[in-house]
Design a protein around this motif. Structure first.
Motif, PDB file in Angstrom:
ATOM      1  N   UNK A 433      41.186  39.432  37.172  1.00 36.87           N
ATOM      2  CA  UNK A 433      42.400  39.405  37.986  1.00 36.87           C
ATOM      3  C   UNK A 433      42.633  40.807  38.525  1.00 36.87           C
ATOM      4  N   UNK A 434      42.929  40.907  39.818  1.00 36.95           N
ATOM      5  CA  UNK A 434      43.154  42.233  40.396  1.00 36.95           C
ATOM      6  C   UNK A 434      44.200  42.992  39.580  1.00 36.95           C
ATOM      7  N   UNK A 435      45.327  42.391  39.379  1.00 33.68           N
ATOM      8  CA  UNK A 435      46.356  42.881  38.466  1.00 33.68           C
ATOM      9  C   UNK A 435      47.458  41.830  38.460  1.00 33.68           C
ATOM     10  N   UNK A 436      48.423  41.977  37.592  1.00 34.26           N
ATOM     11  CA  UNK A 436      49.481  40.968  37.503  1.00 34.26           C
ATOM     12  C   UNK A 436      50.493  41.102  38.641  1.00 34.26           C
ATOM     13  N   UNK A 437      50.620  42.277  39.224  1.00 34.42           N
ATOM     14  CA  UNK A 437      51.504  42.435  40.386  1.00 34.42           C
ATOM     15  C   UNK A 437      50.875  41.866  41.647  1.00 34.42           C
ATOM     16  N   UNK A 438      49.566  41.993  41.768  1.00 29.41           N
ATOM     17  CA  UNK A 438      48.815  41.401  42.887  1.00 29.41           C
ATOM     18  C   UNK A 438      47.828  40.425  42.253  1.00 29.41           C
ATOM     19  N   UNK A 439      48.318  39.225  41.947  1.00 27.32           N
ATOM     20  CA  UNK A 439      47.572  38.307  41.087  1.00 27.32           C
ATOM     21  C   UNK A 439      46.552  37.496  41.874  1.00 27.32           C
ATOM     22  N   UNK A 440      45.465  38.158  42.260  1.00 29.06           N
ATOM     23  CA  UNK A 440      44.342  37.514  42.928  1.00 29.06           C
ATOM     24  C   UNK A 440      43.140  37.514  41.982  1.00 29.06           C
ATOM     25  N   UNK A 441      42.443  36.385  41.914  1.00 32.48           N
ATOM     26  CA  UNK A 441      41.239  36.329  41.094  1.00 32.48           C
ATOM     27  C   UNK A 441      40.025  36.852  41.868  1.00 32.48           C
ATOM     28  N   UNK A 442      39.303  37.761  41.216  1.00 39.63           N
ATOM     29  CA  UNK A 442      38.014  38.207  41.732  1.00 39.63           C
ATOM     30  C   UNK A 442      38.074  39.079  42.962  1.00 39.63           C
ATOM     31  N   UNK A 443      39.211  39.669  43.280  1.00 43.70           N
ATOM     32  CA  UNK A 443      39.401  40.433  44.515  1.00 43.70           C
ATOM     33  C   UNK A 443      38.156  41.255  44.843  1.00 43.70           C
ATOM     34  N   UNK A 444      37.459  40.868  45.926  1.00 40.46           N
ATOM     35  CA  UNK A 444      36.111  41.384  46.146  1.00 40.46           C
ATOM     36  C   UNK A 444      36.079  42.857  46.504  1.00 40.46           C
ATOM     37  N   UNK A 445      37.016  43.313  47.330  1.00 41.84           N
ATOM     38  CA  UNK A 445      36.987  44.725  47.718  1.00 41.84           C
ATOM     39  C   UNK A 445      37.255  45.623  46.524  1.00 41.84           C
ATOM     40  N   UNK A 446      37.951  45.078  45.501  1.00 31.96           N
ATOM     41  CA  UNK A 446      38.262  45.851  44.300  1.00 31.96           C
ATOM     42  C   UNK A 446      37.151  45.719  43.266  1.00 31.96           C
ATOM     43  N   UNK A 447      36.581  44.520  43.127  1.00 38.13           N
ATOM     44  CA  UNK A 447      35.513  44.339  42.145  1.00 38.13           C
ATOM     45  C   UNK A 447      34.260  45.122  42.523  1.00 38.13           C
TER      46      UNK A 447
END
Length: 821
Positions: A433-447
């Protein structure tokens, strides 16, 4: 690595039954981060974004495996952070969940009992218990997945250290998923008199509390909860404990149906007593009066079904230490909540159910395995960590930080499981999870940054994540969503398609939606036209191929169509120069920082992705594609240099108001090229000049050089003030820059950059085990418990030999007035 219980059983019995055995776990590693128990922090950092999670600095290392749900105990001693429901953060101390200790020397008229928490309930609950363990009477230490509580109080004659962990182990796809926490009590008698020691573990029946998406337990149901004492012969001992359960209408569990278990093993010289049920918000006398007298409980198995009141139960492990004797006593907390239901109603089973079943009644079996394997798992963690933490060629603070920043892989809301009713032989889905404030699974630009330790230690998981992204590339999701940023800019509602064919999605969905099915959740930006997602996908595919031995051509062949389509999709934004151009909005990971035209960050990623695609084509025997992508690279390289090189660094972009800014992440493409052996994307003297410029300006001129690398600095060395993200330090991208510096031989600069991050997180601002995405020059943060800081493991990725990329023979000359800056 598959651990087998029977191989370790004899070792386990010796360790807890032998009166003079010395455990290897007695010594806390030197590299572990430490802090006095319960010591407040002076002037901690706070969030600067209204609504962002800010639970304060008391955090401790979590327990729980990949996708199993996690919780954590603070360094003051309370269980307060709960990530049991997938993708949901709850923070609330549960005061009846406690460890307490009793000690009494032979000949003393009275022993001493104290709850091992440097605080007390704020609501008057459990008023008969002795709270407020002395602040500073011992030390907390952490080297994730382990942490320790070293209790040193003059009223406790025995020296006791609590070792805590879950079996998160490299190349292990079984035990690393377990919902189990092991607590090994290392007790030593340094006196000349025998000492009786007893450790109490109390727990609240929290079954049913994890249904909602709220961040607290308001309205959590207790009706139907009940506790049961269970005893079972296990090998040469007796496993005793409590099962916390709940009445349910159906045999098939729903989300939040399941169990908790607390347990210990009774052996000769080790006595386990219990009190099955007591009111969690009462005065607690039924438990404390007995425990404070002699360290035992009443062995009460009285149980009743809650009519809405909170129920708790407790166990106590009592033993005697002779002078000089040491013992290691394990206790275990296990849980079994097999079902995850996301916001739109689809249900999934967690990964660990592959090994324990889906009934939700298997917490006792999980706990049994925890007791049997406590020593083996502890030793396996030590064996994994030892080569890293004992490497004296690297700074001590860095060696500890390496492991402590891994906490987000389990505790950051990670998911691992399958849809209920799906093929049990299919690989389970996984996402951070990107984070709980920005709750996106697998955020590609961050992963792109965060997934490096996943690749290093659990490569099969990382490749499966990329397969899931690849499957989405040729697909279209036509439904519309609001483009929030654009709507704010124009004052009118602007809509966009959820996902276009050929676009690599920003994410795999959100917990409140239908993740892994409905991807690319609409929101802040229209990510279909972002210029970094497709290139990062391509680079991660090649990275996973190279860094797992360059021999998994089946993986490469499977990914090749999506790689080819991803590159082709970006070419629509190439207006003839050979480099896709940014569109005048924040169309990349810096999603509040406008970029227009050819840009250093996205352009550099494009160069790197073209080289990666060329090398993938070569590995697959696609000779026409090799030639095609090599020519595309050479054309793009000329444009990139001609348009952006100013003699000292690569300018932010060609056409925005920030065009001359110095971006810390301008060499991200070269970082990946170094890591994977793609060669020089631009002449090496340009790389080194730009790296030095970033270090001198973005690191040393920001926060006195003690905070990491600012995302952007003005050309004159001043802080950019008219943008939210440019004057922030991003922890994960700073680690990426540190890794680049190491790969270029700039060792001192690389560790200095990383030390600034350590200083803010672990020394000055109190961000341990909640590392944020960003902070400003004041040290105040945005988006805690963020996944990108796991990129510290980039600094452990050994650069591959560089390929010859045959750079142009003529390049833009250094400009004297800029080269001196």
């Amino acid at each position: 690595m598959k651990l087998k219980c029977r191989l370790y059983l004899s070792t386990f019995i010796l360790l807890i039954a032998g009166p003079s055995i010395v455990s290897a776990g007695d010594t806390i590693p030197t590299a572990a981060w430490r802090r006095p128990l319960g010591l407040p922090l002076h002037k901690p950092g706070v969030t600067r974004v209204p609504g962002n999670i800010d639970d304060g600095y008391w955090q401790g290392a979590p327990v729980g495996g990949f996708g199993s749900g996690t919780f954590s105990r603070t360094y003051r001693g309370d269980f307060a952070r709960w990530h049991i429901k997938a993708g949901v953060h709850k923070y609330a101390p549960v005061y009846a969940n406690q460890f307490a200790m009793f000690q009494q020397s032979v000949g003393e008229a009275q022993g001493t009992a104290r709850v091992l928490m440097t605080d007390h309930p704020t609501d008057g609950a459990l008023a008969s218990w002795q709270w407020d363990y002395p602040v500073g009477a011992g030390e907390y230490a952490a080297l994730y997945p382990k942490s320790w509580y070293d209790y040193r109080w003059d009223k406790f004659p025995a020296h006791v250290v609590l070792e805590q962990f879950s079996p998160v182990l490299p190349n292990n796809y079984r035990e690393s998923s377990y919902p189990v926490a092991v607590y090994r009590w290392h007790a030593e008698n340094p006196t000349k008199h025998a000492i009786t020691v007893s450790v109490l573990l109390s727990w609240t029946n929290m079954v049913g509390w994890f249904r909602t998406f709220t961040r607290d337990f308001q309205g959590a149901p207790n009706q139907g909860n009940h506790n049961q004492f269970v005893s079972e012969k296990v090998d040469s001992g007796t496993m005793k404990g409590l099962v916390f359960d709940r009445n349910q209408a159906n045999a098939v569990p729903r989300e939040a149906d399941g169990q908790f278990v607390i347990t210990a093993l009774e052996l000769p010289g080790v006595e386990v007593s219990y009190h099955a049920s007591f009111p969690a918000e009462g005065d607690g006398k039924a438990v404390w009066s007995r425990f404070a007298k002699d360290g035992s409980l009443a062995n009460s198995d009285v149980s009743w079904v809650s009519n809405g009141e909170k129920l708790a139960g407790a166990i106590a492990v009592r033993f005697t230490l002779q002078p000089g004797e040491k013992k290691v006593i394990p206790m275990v907390i296990a849980w079994d909540f097999p079902v995850i239901e996301f916001g739109e109603g689809r249900q999934w089973n967690r990964r660990y159910t592959d090994f324990y079943g889906t009934s939700g009644s298997n917490a006792w079996a999980i706990a049994r395995d925890g007791l049997r394997n406590a020593t083996a798992w502890s030793d396996a963690i030590d064996a994994w960590q030892t080569p890293y933490v004992n490497d004296e060629s690297k700074p001590l603070w860095y060696r500890g930080m390496l492991f402590n920043e891994l906490y987000t892989l389990t505790d950051g809301g990670s998911f691992w499981g399958r849809p209920i009713g799906s093929n049990s032989k299919a690989a389970p889905s996984f996402a951070l999870l990107e984070c709980f404030d920005y709750a996106y699974y697998g955020t590609l630009d961050v992963r792109f940054y965060a997934s490096l330790p996943l690749l290093k230690f659990w490569p099969d998981i990382d490749k499966q994540v990329l397969r899931e992204f690849a499957d989405t590339v040729p697909r279209e999701w036509p439904e519309k969503g609001q483009w929030v940023w654009k709507s704010q800019q124009t004052g009118n509602i602007t809509l966009h398609m959820r996902k276009k064919k050929g676009a690599v999605p920003h994410d795999l969905g959100v917990p409140e939606g239908d993740p892994f099915i409905a991807v690319n959740e609409p929101g802040w930006q229209d990510t279909n036209d972002w210029k970094d997602l497709n290139t990062k996908f391509v680079l991660m595919v090649y990275r996973d191929y190279v860094l797992t031995g360059s021999d998994d051509t089946a993986f490469l062949r499977q990914m090749w169509p999506a790689v080819h389509d991803a590159i082709a999709y970006l070419q629509q934004f190439d207006h003839g120069s050979g480099v896709p151009e940014n569109g005048g909005y924040p169309d990349q990971t810096y999603d509040s920082w406008v970029v227009r035209g050819v840009s250093a960050y996205c352009g550099g990623l494009w160069l790197s992705a073209l080289r990666a695609t060329e090398e993938m084509a070569r590995a697959l025997g696609e000779s026409d594609a090799v030639a095609k992508f090599h020519q595309l690279f050479l054309k793009a390289q000329r444009t990139y240099i001609d348009k952006l090189w100013n003699g000292a660094y690569f300018r932010y972009d060609t056409d925005s108001e920030y065009r001359d800014s110095i971006q810390a992440d301008q060499l991200a493409g070269q970082w990946y090229a170094n890591m994977t052996g793609l060669g020089d994307l631009v002449p090496r003297e340009m790389q080194l000049s730009a790296a030095r410029k970033i270090f001198d300006f973005n690191v040393l001129k920001f926060g006195d050089g003690n905070m990491g690398a600012a995302n952007g600095m003005a050309a004159d060395g001043s802080i950019i003030r008219d943008n939210e993200q440019a004057p922030e330090v991003w922890v994960g991208t700073s680690f990426g820059f540190g890794a680049l510096l190491l790969s270029e031989g700039m060792r001192e600069e690389g560790y200095r950059t990383a030390w600034g991050l350590y200083h803010v997180i672990y020394e000055s601002k109190g961000y341990w085990f909640r590392t944020p995405e960003a902070w400003d020059v004041s040290g105040n943060f945005r988006a805690s418990m963020y996944m990108r800081p796991a990129a510290i493991w980039a600094m452990e990725m050994i650069p591959q030999p560089r390929a010859d990329t045959r750079p142009p023979t003529t390049t833009a000359p250094l400009k004297p007035d800029q080269a001196s800056k």
